[in-house]
Write a protein that holds these residues in place. Structure first.
Motif, short mmCIF file in Angstrom:
data_model
loop_
_atom_site.label_atom_id
_atom_site.label_comp_id
_atom_site.label_asym_id
_atom_site.label_seq_id
_atom_site.Cartn_x
_atom_site.Cartn_y
_atom_site.Cartn_z
N SER A 105 0.85 -1.20 0.00
CA SER A 105 0.00 0.00 0.00
C SER A 105 0.88 1.25 0.00
O SER A 105 2.06 1.20 0.40
CB SER A 105 -0.90 0.02 1.23
N THR A 106 0.32 2.36 -0.45
CA THR A 106 1.08 3.61 -0.48
C THR A 106 1.54 3.99 0.93
O THR A 106 2.68 4.42 1.13
CB THR A 106 0.22 4.74 -1.06
N LEU A 107 0.66 3.80 1.92
CA LEU A 107 1.00 4.19 3.29
C LEU A 107 2.12 3.32 3.83
O LEU A 107 2.98 3.80 4.57
CB LEU A 107 -0.24 4.11 4.18
N TRP A 108 2.13 2.03 3.49
CA TRP A 108 3.21 1.14 3.94
C TRP A 108 4.54 1.62 3.35
O TRP A 108 5.56 1.67 4.04
CB TRP A 108 2.93 -0.30 3.53
N THR A 109 4.51 1.98 2.07
CA THR A 109 5.72 2.47 1.41
C THR A 109 6.17 3.78 2.04
O THR A 109 7.37 4.02 2.21
CB THR A 109 5.47 2.67 -0.10
N PHE A 110 5.21 4.66 2.37
CA PHE A 110 5.56 5.90 3.07
C PHE A 110 6.37 5.57 4.33
O PHE A 110 7.40 6.21 4.59
CB PHE A 110 4.28 6.64 3.46
N ASN A 111 5.90 4.62 5.10
CA ASN A 111 6.57 4.27 6.35
C ASN A 111 7.99 3.79 6.13
O ASN A 111 8.88 4.05 6.95
CB ASN A 111 5.76 3.22 7.11
N LEU A 112 8.21 3.09 5.04
CA LEU A 112 9.57 2.64 4.72
C LEU A 112 10.49 3.83 4.48
O LEU A 112 11.64 3.84 4.92
CB LEU A 112 9.52 1.74 3.48
N HIS A 113 9.98 4.86 3.81
CA HIS A 113 10.79 6.04 3.48
C HIS A 113 10.90 7.02 4.64
O HIS A 113 11.77 7.90 4.60
CB HIS A 113 10.20 6.75 2.26
N TYR A 114 10.04 6.91 5.65
CA TYR A 114 10.13 7.82 6.79
C TYR A 114 11.45 7.69 7.53
O TYR A 114 11.95 8.65 8.11
CB TYR A 114 9.02 7.54 7.81
N PHE A 115 11.98 6.45 7.62
CA PHE A 115 13.13 6.13 8.46
C PHE A 115 12.78 6.22 9.95
O PHE A 115 13.69 6.31 10.79
CB PHE A 115 14.35 7.00 8.13
N ASP A 116 11.49 6.20 10.28
CA ASP A 116 11.11 6.07 11.69
C ASP A 116 11.66 4.78 12.27
O ASP A 116 12.04 4.71 13.44
CB ASP A 116 9.58 6.08 11.84
N TRP A 117 11.67 3.73 11.44
CA TRP A 117 12.20 2.44 11.88
C TRP A 117 13.68 2.56 12.29
O TRP A 117 14.13 1.88 13.23
CB TRP A 117 12.04 1.39 10.79
N ALA A 118 14.44 3.39 11.58
CA ALA A 118 15.86 3.57 11.92
C ALA A 118 15.99 4.28 13.26
O ALA A 118 16.87 3.94 14.07
CB ALA A 118 16.56 4.36 10.82
N LYS A 119 15.13 5.27 13.49
CA LYS A 119 15.12 5.95 14.79
C LYS A 119 14.82 4.95 15.89
O LYS A 119 15.45 4.95 16.95
CB LYS A 119 14.09 7.08 14.79
N GLU A 120 13.82 4.07 15.64
CA GLU A 120 13.45 3.08 16.65
C GLU A 120 14.58 2.08 16.88
O GLU A 120 14.83 1.66 18.02
CB GLU A 120 12.18 2.36 16.20
N TRP A 121 15.31 1.69 15.82
CA TRP A 121 16.47 0.81 15.99
C TRP A 121 17.51 1.47 16.89
O TRP A 121 18.08 0.84 17.77
CB TRP A 121 17.12 0.50 14.64
N ALA A 122 17.75 2.76 16.64
CA ALA A 122 18.74 3.48 17.45
C ALA A 122 18.29 3.56 18.91
O ALA A 122 19.10 3.37 19.82
CB ALA A 122 18.95 4.88 16.87
N GLU A 123 17.01 3.82 19.09
CA GLU A 123 16.49 3.88 20.47
C GLU A 123 16.59 2.52 21.14
O GLU A 123 16.94 2.43 22.33
CB GLU A 123 15.04 4.37 20.44
N ASP A 124 16.32 1.45 20.40
CA ASP A 124 16.43 0.10 20.96
C ASP A 124 17.89 -0.25 21.27
O ASP A 124 18.18 -0.97 22.23
CB ASP A 124 15.85 -0.94 20.00
N PHE A 125 18.81 0.26 20.46
CA PHE A 125 20.24 0.03 20.72
C PHE A 125 20.63 0.63 22.08
O PHE A 125 21.38 0.02 22.84
CB PHE A 125 21.08 0.64 19.61
#
Length: 608
Positions: free
Chosen positions: A105-125
């Motif tokens: 979906s477009t929204l799923w693809t948006f989330n991939l490009h946000y890099f919010d996941w990278a921020k969350e990885w850093a926070e989890d680190f």
């Protein structure tokens, strides 16, 4: 068929009228520019965006309390598959990853490009939940994004996705300075310059706030005249937008609790960057954050919940308590933030160290009635367990109906933090049937009338939407709420009341009054829907039961309404949604019938 087509034409015309000629022109310019961007080569676009501007020097600000981890000793990652989980949809992507696909979906693809996941990885680190290798993946994926997403091409350069990605890259570069390379800084600066020429003025609302805060945060990281110009221009625009978008009662103009929390969080985040980089704390920003913080305290429900009117998602990253505590920390009141980006900013600030021990308390007593007149919500709490939320007010800004629902005079009833009667919620975006249902009156605890009918043929029923929601993010006519009132009567009952003009054009007046009182550990709950109509009409009443409660609660409603209105009913399967892609099965009751010209009262009394 003719009536449906006529209504559609009027709906489109009203949508265009409410959006206004200025925003329509801005939208046309925005779309034309997107098309031109798509057909011009990225190298030529880059010349127009950057002109003669080289990437400025990265600001060396030692106040940032970054992580001292050696990532350079790791030269590659062994991972070949990366799992991303957005919108409750998990996908395994092979390295190097594909940044967009027609399968998503477009929204799923948006989330991939946000890099919010990278921020969350850093926070989890930082919580010891991620390894050095996981963080090294961020290096690889940033480089892959730069290589695969050419300037101006595809979803990655959508203004909204660019806004979030700028802020996330700034955080990552400040937290892990070893991630910084000339190529990555070149890309970050290019994204800032691109966004500065592609702000979403045509939409306004939370999208424009995202653009402006990203540009302010991003420009503060670079040392050049152009960076300072970008900062000054956008901080001035933001101040004006905050004045327009924040209501007198503290709510955000889109009247969605989840978007209010996101906007507030963005302003606080930006406020910390202003303090860290410039040692400034603008009075207007402090006042706005205080006002919005007080609003979220007012709407706080049991177990950290909040009202779900309009589009509303319960995102754990923007929970009410997290954002409230972030606001407290920025205001120098107290600090209950223990990890993540928020803690990184708090630890890097000057002001908070000085004020961190300040004592602050707000009333722990339950306010029985909380009224937010501009937001259009009234919350009644007769005791510590029961909460009623009633909506009677403006649905949305006329020009910005993207997140509004047709939910005027609807209510949610909550018991000990669990929804007892509660609307469907928001589980999906897109121009699809689920989205249509969730935005319509059918998705809420409402009373609805049809267009006048000449006979009792069910085939001719066309239901009136007080807020004419259509497509994915559009709405035509928006009924005006009236006669909103509330109080407590001599019988000890709390009551709330309202009406709207959504049916008046078809010769009907509608008013709803709700009563509730707690006695002997029971809740006595009454609803009265009052109709005065000049022509024959059909009616239907919706009751959406919470997932934790038995459909046996419907029997009393059926008996009371069926007894004197000669109506039919249907108990059917629906869903309760708090997050995208997640629908919890539950039961709903649909009562329906016909009324002749005259005055009618639909009364339901429940003991719960």
């Amino acid at each position: 068929m003719y009536l449906a087509f006529k209504n559609y034409i009027f709906k489109v015309a009203r949508t265009i009228t409410d959006v206004g000629i200025e925003r329509i022109i801005l939208r046309l310019i925005f779309e034309i520019r997107k098309y031109i961007d798509s057909i011009i080569s990225s190298e030529i676009l880059k010349l127009f965006i950057l002109l003669d501007s080289k990437t400025p020097k990265w600001m060396q600000i030692h106040q940032y309390k970054h992580s001292k981890i050696d990532l350079e000793s790791l030269t590659f990652s062994k991972k070949k598959i990366i799992i991303f989980n957005f919108l409750n949809e998990k996908r395994s992507l092979s390295m190097p990853i594909n940044w967009q696909s027609n399968l998503w979906s477009t929204l799923w693809t948006f989330n991939l490009h946000y890099f919010d996941w990278a921020k969350e990885w850093a926070e989890d680190f930082l919580k010891n939940k991620k390894t050095k290798e996981d963080i090294l993946l961020i290096k690889e994926l940033i480089d892959q994004w730069i290589y695969k997403n050419k300037l101006g091409k595809g979803i990655g350069w959508n203004s909204y996705t660019t806004s979030l990605r700028i802020k996330n890259w700034v955080f990552l570069f400040r937290l892990f300075p070893c991630l910084i390379t000339p190529r990555r800084l070149d890309s970050l600066w290019l994204q800032i310059c691109w966004l500065n020429t592609h702000k979403e003025f045509c939409y306004g609302g939370n999208h424009l706030i995202e653009n402006l805060t990203a540009l302010i945060i991003g420009s503060l990281q670079f040392d050049s005249q152009k960076a300072r110009i970008i900062y000054k221009e956008n901080i001035a625009i933001l101040k004006k937008e905050i004045d327009k978008q924040i209501l007198n009662d503290g709510g955000h103009e889109e009247r969605s609790a989840s978007y209010h929390l996101i906007v507030l969080d963005r302003l606080i985040e930006m406020g910390f960057y202003l303090e860290i980089n410039l040692k400034e704390r603008p009075i207007w920003l402090i006042k706005s954050i205080t006002k919005m913080k007080n609003w979220i305290i007012d709407i706080s429900l049991n177990k950290g919940s909040y009202p779900r009117f309009n589009d509303c998602i319960f995102n754990s990253n923007y929970s009410l308590n997290k954002v409230k505590n972030f606001a407290f920390a920025f205001l120098g009141i107290k600090n209950n933030i223990k990890d993540g980006l928020r803690m990184f900013l708090i630890n890097s600030s000057y002001q908070i160290k000085e004020n961190n021990n300040n004592e602050y308390s707000y009333s722990k007593n339950i306010k029985s009635i909380i009224d937010l007149p501009e937001t259009g919500w009234t919350i009644i709490k007769p005791n510590k367990d029961w909460e009623l939320i009633f909506k009677c007010g403006k649905s949305c800004p006329d020009h910005l109906p993207a997140h509004c629902h047709s939910d005027l005079l609807s209510f949610d009833l909550i018991k000990a933090g669990k929804p007892f009667f509660s609307e469907l919620g928001t589980s999906i975006y897109g121009n699809n049937e689920l989205r249509k249902i969730e935005r319509s009156s059918l998705g809420h605890n409402t009373f609805q009338l049809s267009y006048p009918i000449d006979n009792f043929s069910k085939d001719k029923l066309i239901w009136i939407e007080p807020v004419e929601v259509w497509s994915n993010f559009k709405a035509g006519r928006k009924a005006i709420s009236k006669n909103r009132n509330y109080g407590k009567n001599s019988e000890g009952e709390y009551w709330v009341q309202g009406s709207h003009d959504g049916y008046e054009k078809q010769g009907a007046n509608y008013k709803r009054t709700l009563y509730l009182k707690c006695k002997n550990n029971k809740l006595y709950f009454r609803t009265i829907d009052s109709i005065i109509n000049k022509r024959k009409m059909a009616w239907r009443q919706l009751w959406h039961l919470g997932p934790s409660f038995s459909e046996s609660h419907f029997q009393s409603i059926i008996k009371q309404l069926k007894g004197f209105n000669n109506c039919s009913y249907e108990i059917y399967n629906t869903w309760h949604s708090k997050n995208f892609g997640k629908r919890i099965p539950r039961k709903s009751l649909l009562m329906k019938g016909f009324i002749k010209p005259g005055s009618h009262l639909f009364k339901v009394e429940l003991i719960l």
